[in-house]
Design a protein around this motif. Structure first.
Motif, PDB file in Angstrom:
ATOM      1  N   TRP A  26     -21.317 -24.897  10.957  1.00  0.00           N
ATOM      2  CA  TRP A  26     -20.148 -24.242  11.536  1.00  0.00           C
ATOM      3  C   TRP A  26     -19.499 -25.145  12.569  1.00  0.00           C
ATOM      4  O   TRP A  26     -20.174 -25.754  13.392  1.00  0.00           O
ATOM      5  N   VAL A  27     -18.176 -25.223  12.539  1.00  0.00           N
ATOM      6  CA  VAL A  27     -17.422 -26.069  13.469  1.00  0.00           C
ATOM      7  C   VAL A  27     -16.473 -25.176  14.267  1.00  0.00           C
ATOM      8  O   VAL A  27     -15.697 -24.410  13.691  1.00  0.00           O
ATOM      9  N   PHE A  28     -16.543 -25.301  15.592  1.00  0.00           N
ATOM     10  CA  PHE A  28     -15.735 -24.478  16.487  1.00  0.00           C
ATOM     11  C   PHE A  28     -14.828 -25.360  17.336  1.00  0.00           C
ATOM     12  O   PHE A  28     -15.206 -26.459  17.721  1.00  0.00           O
ATOM     13  N   GLN A  29     -13.649 -24.849  17.629  1.00  0.00           N
ATOM     14  CA  GLN A  29     -12.736 -25.497  18.572  1.00  0.00           C
ATOM     15  C   GLN A  29     -12.713 -24.640  19.824  1.00  0.00           C
ATOM     16  O   GLN A  29     -12.378 -23.456  19.770  1.00  0.00           O
ATOM     17  N   ILE A  30     -13.113 -25.235  20.938  1.00  0.00           N
ATOM     18  CA  ILE A  30     -13.151 -24.545  22.231  1.00  0.00           C
ATOM     19  C   ILE A  30     -11.849 -24.872  22.957  1.00  0.00           C
ATOM     20  O   ILE A  30     -11.609 -26.022  23.326  1.00  0.00           O
ATOM     21  N   VAL A  31     -11.005 -23.873  23.160  1.00  0.00           N
ATOM     22  CA  VAL A  31      -9.697 -24.070  23.780  1.00  0.00           C
ATOM     23  C   VAL A  31      -9.805 -23.685  25.253  1.00  0.00           C
ATOM     24  O   VAL A  31     -10.063 -22.531  25.582  1.00  0.00           O
ATOM     25  N   SER A  32      -9.595 -24.673  26.097  1.00  0.00           N
ATOM     26  CA  SER A  32      -9.773 -24.487  27.533  1.00  0.00           C
ATOM     27  C   SER A  32      -8.505 -24.855  28.293  1.00  0.00           C
ATOM     28  O   SER A  32      -7.810 -25.802  27.920  1.00  0.00           O
ATOM     29  N   PRO A  33      -8.201 -24.124  29.361  1.00  0.00           N
ATOM     30  CA  PRO A  33      -7.028 -24.474  30.171  1.00  0.00           C
ATOM     31  C   PRO A  33      -7.285 -25.652  31.114  1.00  0.00           C
ATOM     32  O   PRO A  33      -6.377 -26.110  31.780  1.00  0.00           O
ATOM     33  N   ALA A  66     -13.289 -21.460  28.853  1.00  0.00           N
ATOM     34  CA  ALA A  66     -12.349 -21.431  27.742  1.00  0.00           C
ATOM     35  C   ALA A  66     -11.604 -20.109  27.668  1.00  0.00           C
ATOM     36  O   ALA A  66     -12.070 -19.081  28.146  1.00  0.00           O
ATOM     37  N   THR A  67     -10.447 -20.174  27.031  1.00  0.00           N
ATOM     38  CA  THR A  67      -9.647 -18.975  26.804  1.00  0.00           C
ATOM     39  C   THR A  67      -9.748 -18.507  25.364  1.00  0.00           C
ATOM     40  O   THR A  67      -9.516 -17.340  25.072  1.00  0.00           O
ATOM     41  N   ARG A  68     -10.091 -19.426  24.451  1.00  0.00           N
ATOM     42  CA  ARG A  68     -10.201 -19.086  23.030  1.00  0.00           C
ATOM     43  C   ARG A  68     -11.264 -19.945  22.362  1.00  0.00           C
ATOM     44  O   ARG A  68     -11.521 -21.071  22.791  1.00  0.00           O
TER      45      ARG A  68
END
Length: 74
Positions: A26-33, A66-68
């Motif tokens: 599984w590959v995740f993208q961690i979206v952080s401000p 992270a936000t998403r």
């Protein structure tokens, strides 16, 4: 009060036409401000159960504030 982070499976579902389950890479993208060059990609080097992979992704997301979190269709 901390906001709950959820994992968006949309990109995976659109590519494969099904919800993620079972074991996989599984590959995740961690979206952080935070000020970073790009979003963090979390790609474990071992096959994992989807639930365990999600738990790990959420741990990393919390550390990065992270936000998403997106499940990528890799």
């Amino acid at each position: 009060m901390e906001q709950e982070i959820r994992i968006d499976i949309g990109p995976f579902f659109r590519r494969h036409g099904r919800k993620p389950s079972g074991r996989g890479y599984w590959v995740f993208q961690i979206v952080s401000p935070l000020a970073t060059a790009k979003d963090h990609i979390l790609a474990p080097q071992e096959e994992m159960a989807f639930k365990a992979a999600c738990e790990r992704a959420l741990e990393v997301a919390a550390l990065r504030r992270a936000t998403r979190v997106l499940l990528l269709p890799e």
